[in-house]
Motif scaffolding. Structure first.
Motif, PDB file in Angstrom:
ATOM      1  N   VAL A   1      32.195  27.576 -11.778  1.00 48.25           N
ATOM      2  CA  VAL A   1      33.090  28.214 -10.812  1.00 48.25           C
ATOM      3  C   VAL A   1      34.264  28.865 -11.533  1.00 48.25           C
ATOM      4  O   VAL A   1      34.560  28.568 -12.698  1.00 48.25           O
ATOM      5  CB  VAL A   1      33.616  27.192  -9.777  1.00 48.25           C
ATOM      6  N   ALA A   2      34.942  29.758 -10.814  1.00 46.29           N
ATOM      7  CA  ALA A   2      36.122  30.418 -11.368  1.00 46.29           C
ATOM      8  C   ALA A   2      37.275  29.434 -11.480  1.00 46.29           C
ATOM      9  O   ALA A   2      37.311  28.411 -10.773  1.00 46.29           O
ATOM     10  CB  ALA A   2      36.529  31.595 -10.470  1.00 46.29           C
ATOM     11  N   ASP A   3      38.228  29.739 -12.358  1.00 47.92           N
ATOM     12  CA  ASP A   3      39.357  28.834 -12.574  1.00 47.92           C
ATOM     13  C   ASP A   3      40.089  28.492 -11.286  1.00 47.92           C
ATOM     14  O   ASP A   3      40.517  27.353 -11.081  1.00 47.92           O
ATOM     15  CB  ASP A   3      40.343  29.464 -13.568  1.00 47.92           C
ATOM     16  N   LYS A   4      40.235  29.460 -10.387  1.00 43.20           N
ATOM     17  CA  LYS A   4      40.999  29.236  -9.159  1.00 43.20           C
ATOM     18  C   LYS A   4      40.311  28.260  -8.214  1.00 43.20           C
ATOM     19  O   LYS A   4      40.941  27.738  -7.292  1.00 43.20           O
ATOM     20  CB  LYS A   4      41.253  30.560  -8.451  1.00 43.20           C
ATOM     21  N   GLN A   5      39.019  27.997  -8.434  1.00 44.40           N
ATOM     22  CA  GLN A   5      38.273  27.081  -7.584  1.00 44.40           C
ATOM     23  C   GLN A   5      38.280  25.647  -8.107  1.00 44.40           C
ATOM     24  O   GLN A   5      37.803  24.737  -7.430  1.00 44.40           O
ATOM     25  CB  GLN A   5      36.821  27.555  -7.440  1.00 44.40           C
ATOM     26  N   ILE A   6      38.805  25.445  -9.295  1.00 47.11           N
ATOM     27  CA  ILE A   6      38.756  24.111  -9.893  1.00 47.11           C
ATOM     28  C   ILE A   6      39.536  23.094  -9.078  1.00 47.11           C
ATOM     29  O   ILE A   6      39.003  22.034  -8.689  1.00 47.11           O
ATOM     30  CB  ILE A   6      39.297  24.144 -11.338  1.00 47.11           C
ATOM     31  N   ALA A   7      40.800  23.395  -8.808  1.00 46.53           N
ATOM     32  CA  ALA A   7      41.672  22.432  -8.135  1.00 46.53           C
ATOM     33  C   ALA A   7      41.129  21.976  -6.787  1.00 46.53           C
ATOM     34  O   ALA A   7      41.031  20.764  -6.535  1.00 46.53           O
ATOM     35  CB  ALA A   7      43.077  23.007  -7.987  1.00 46.53           C
ATOM     36  N   PRO A   8      40.736  22.886  -5.880  1.00 45.84           N
ATOM     37  CA  PRO A   8      40.213  22.416  -4.587  1.00 45.84           C
ATOM     38  C   PRO A   8      38.897  21.657  -4.702  1.00 45.84           C
ATOM     39  O   PRO A   8      38.646  20.698  -3.971  1.00 45.84           O
ATOM     40  CB  PRO A   8      40.051  23.700  -3.774  1.00 45.84           C
ATOM     41  N   THR A   9      38.045  22.084  -5.652  1.00 44.14           N
ATOM     42  CA  THR A   9      36.759  21.398  -5.834  1.00 44.14           C
ATOM     43  C   THR A   9      36.960  19.987  -6.360  1.00 44.14           C
ATOM     44  O   THR A   9      36.346  19.019  -5.875  1.00 44.14           O
ATOM     45  CB  THR A   9      35.858  22.188  -6.799  1.00 44.14           C
ATOM     46  N   VAL A  10      37.840  19.847  -7.353  1.00 42.83           N
ATOM     47  CA  VAL A  10      38.125  18.528  -7.926  1.00 42.83           C
ATOM     48  C   VAL A  10      38.820  17.641  -6.898  1.00 42.83           C
ATOM     49  O   VAL A  10      38.516  16.445  -6.782  1.00 42.83           O
ATOM     50  CB  VAL A  10      38.983  18.663  -9.203  1.00 42.83           C
ATOM     51  N   ALA A  11      39.747  18.205  -6.127  1.00 43.38           N
ATOM     52  CA  ALA A  11      40.461  17.425  -5.111  1.00 43.38           C
ATOM     53  C   ALA A  11      39.487  16.841  -4.094  1.00 43.38           C
ATOM     54  O   ALA A  11      39.627  15.680  -3.676  1.00 43.38           O
ATOM     55  CB  ALA A  11      41.496  18.300  -4.408  1.00 43.38           C
ATOM     56  N   LYS A  12      38.496  17.617  -3.703  1.00 40.30           N
ATOM     57  CA  LYS A  12      37.489  17.130  -2.755  1.00 40.30           C
ATOM     58  C   LYS A  12      36.700  15.968  -3.353  1.00 40.30           C
ATOM     59  O   LYS A  12      36.421  14.962  -2.680  1.00 40.30           O
ATOM     60  CB  LYS A  12      36.547  18.272  -2.380  1.00 40.30           C
ATOM     61  N   ALA A  13      36.359  16.090  -4.619  1.00 45.92           N
ATOM     62  CA  ALA A  13      35.606  15.023  -5.290  1.00 45.92           C
ATOM     63  C   ALA A  13      36.445  13.760  -5.436  1.00 45.92           C
ATOM     64  O   ALA A  13      35.940  12.641  -5.289  1.00 45.92           O
ATOM     65  CB  ALA A  13      35.127  15.503  -6.663  1.00 45.92           C
ATOM     66  N   GLN A  14      37.726  13.932  -5.727  1.00 43.05           N
ATOM     67  CA  GLN A  14      38.606  12.775  -5.913  1.00 43.05           C
ATOM     68  C   GLN A  14      38.831  12.011  -4.622  1.00 43.05           C
ATOM     69  O   GLN A  14      39.109  10.814  -4.643  1.00 43.05           O
ATOM     70  CB  GLN A  14      39.933  13.230  -6.503  1.00 43.05           C
ATOM     71  N   GLN A  15      38.707  12.680  -3.497  1.00 42.30           N
ATOM     72  CA  GLN A  15      38.918  12.021  -2.205  1.00 42.30           C
ATOM     73  C   GLN A  15      37.703  11.231  -1.764  1.00 42.30           C
ATOM     74  O   GLN A  15      37.797  10.413  -0.836  1.00 42.30           O
ATOM     75  CB  GLN A  15      39.276  13.075  -1.151  1.00 42.30           C
ATOM     76  N   ALA A  16      36.546  11.459  -2.385  1.00 41.41           N
ATOM     77  CA  ALA A  16      35.319  10.746  -2.039  1.00 41.41           C
ATOM     78  C   ALA A  16      35.098   9.617  -3.007  1.00 41.41           C
ATOM     79  O   ALA A  16      34.890   9.848  -4.200  1.00 41.41           O
ATOM     80  CB  ALA A  16      34.147  11.721  -2.063  1.00 41.41           C
ATOM     81  N   ASP A  17      35.139   8.378  -2.536  1.00 46.90           N
ATOM     82  CA  ASP A  17      35.011   7.216  -3.424  1.00 46.90           C
ATOM     83  C   ASP A  17      33.589   7.055  -3.969  1.00 46.90           C
ATOM     84  O   ASP A  17      33.390   6.764  -5.133  1.00 46.90           O
ATOM     85  CB  ASP A  17      35.404   5.935  -2.688  1.00 46.90           C
ATOM     86  N   SER A  18      32.590   7.222  -3.114  1.00 41.17           N
ATOM     87  CA  SER A  18      31.205   7.003  -3.546  1.00 41.17           C
ATOM     88  C   SER A  18      30.336   8.146  -3.069  1.00 41.17           C
ATOM     89  O   SER A  18      29.703   8.064  -2.014  1.00 41.17           O
ATOM     90  CB  SER A  18      30.675   5.667  -2.979  1.00 41.17           C
ATOM     91  N   PRO A  19      30.302   9.242  -3.812  1.00 43.52           N
ATOM     92  CA  PRO A  19      29.477  10.379  -3.400  1.00 43.52           C
ATOM     93  C   PRO A  19      28.010  10.023  -3.386  1.00 43.52           C
ATOM     94  O   PRO A  19      27.547   9.187  -4.164  1.00 43.52           O
ATOM     95  CB  PRO A  19      29.776  11.440  -4.462  1.00 43.52           C
ATOM     96  N   SER A  20      27.296  10.658  -2.499  1.00 44.33           N
ATOM     97  CA  SER A  20      25.852  10.395  -2.407  1.00 44.33           C
ATOM     98  C   SER A  20      25.129  11.219  -3.452  1.00 44.33           C
ATOM     99  O   SER A  20      25.380  12.425  -3.579  1.00 44.33           O
ATOM    100  CB  SER A  20      25.336  10.776  -1.020  1.00 44.33           C
ATOM    101  N   PRO A  21      24.256  10.591  -4.243  1.00 46.78           N
ATOM    102  CA  PRO A  21      23.508  11.334  -5.266  1.00 46.78           C
ATOM    103  C   PRO A  21      22.628  12.399  -4.630  1.00 46.78           C
ATOM    104  O   PRO A  21      22.233  12.261  -3.508  1.00 46.78           O
ATOM    105  CB  PRO A  21      22.669  10.266  -5.967  1.00 46.78           C
TER     106      PRO A  21
END
Length: 321
Positions: A301-321
């Motif tokens: 992804v582009a640099d500007k998409q990193i922060a929102p994408t990572v923030a979404k992942a950090q809010q999910a404790d146990s993502p589904s594989p």
């Protein structure tokens, strides 16, 4: 249809590895720095892009210029480690021992080995860990997992190096795990590189730089079942050709927790603390954060998409594989 004999290619690479291993260490390190500088001048270099993206995820507080500078330094350090490994594999054990000019925390190692309660040495993909093998061999015979390389020449080269030591090599499967378990119960010592992405059946999600990533449970399960000692080792190249420094430190004591999640979290936090102290020496070229379904495209992804994408992942404790 005739099948080409791969033997010439194997022999050719073996000769190249042997030649490189005979070169002076300082020359190899200088060559690695030169190659890294050339890569650093190519904005399209894949390795540099991956390293930079990992650093953007792990250290969002840094500026783009700082990310780029740190990425170039990290690539240089990793190239040096790679050629140092070739030198170590092609040299007698005493060569590696002679490169160790400083050891911090050696008393922790000798006490743990002397206790006869078993010992797991945690070796992250950090610095020049291969140089430690011969030094450790002075104190104990290791039981370590070994996965054959897909390159026959490299595999032969590494196996020949391993044969010079007292290490017992076991396969990277259930049989190997059972052998390590027995060794620990008998007071033995094993070394494990814990920061790779395991098969889904062999890992759980644990935070690494704030992001849940699939993490191996092997160290935690062995520590839980045997209540052995667990120490983290790292080996860093010193400036001005002043050899290498080994640092030995305890892993977070929660590694022995009966709660598997707490134990794995403790392991990842111990590794993260080491990396935060010396980020240049971590091998960032591995797409570690891809081990999360919410971050599977983070390296594209582009640099500007990193922060929102990572923030979404950090809010999910146990993502589904």
């Amino acid at each position: 249809m005739m099948v080409q004999d791969p033997a010439p290619a194997v022999t050719g690479l073996s000769r190249i590895l042997a030649i490189f291993s005979r070169l002076p260490l300082a020359l190899l390190q200088g060559l690695a720095r030169l190659v890294a500088r050339l890569l650093g001048s190519l904005s399209s270099a894949k390795a540099l892009k991956t390293v930079r993206r990992n650093l953007q995820i792990a250290f969002p507080e840094l500026s783009p210029e700082q990310h780029q500078q740190l990425a170039k330094q990290s690539v240089q350090a990793q190239f040096q480690s790679m050629l140092e490994f070739v030198k170590v594999w092609g040299s007698p054990p005493q060569f590696s021992i002679d490169q160790i000019h400083q050891v911090q925390g050696q008393e922790l190692l000798t006490e743990a080995i002397g206790s006869k309660q078993g010992l797991i040495l945690v070796l992250p993909h950090f610095g020049s860990w291969e140089i430690m093998n011969a030094w450790l061999n002075q104190f104990t015979a290791l039981v370590i997992m070994y996965k054959p390389s897909q390159n026959p020449a490299l595999d032969q080269f590494v196996l020949k190096a391993r044969s010079r030591l007292q290490a017992t090599l076991v396969p990277t499967n259930e049989s190997g795990v059972r052998q390590i378990f027995r060794a620990l119960k008998q007071g033995g010592v094993t070394a494990i590189l814990p920061d790779h992405t395991p098969e889904t059946s062999g890992g759980i999600y644990s935070r690494f730089f704030g992001c849940p990533v699939l993490t191996s449970t092997l160290v935690s399960r062995l520590a839980q079942k045997t209540q052995c000692h667990v120490l983290q080792l790292s080996c860093m190249r010193q400036p001005n050709h002043a050899g290498f420094c080994i640092t030995i430190e305890p892993v977070d004591p929660r590694i022995h927790s009966a709660d598997l999640q707490q134990s794995v979290d403790a392991l990842n936090q111990s590794i993260e603390q080491l990396v935060r102290r010396h980020p240049v020496h971590y091998h960032w070229s591995y797409k570690r954060f891809k081990a999360n379904p919410l971050l599977e495209n983070i390296y594209y992804v582009a640099d500007k998409q990193i922060a929102p994408t990572v923030a979404k992942a950090q809010q999910a404790d146990s993502p589904s594989p």
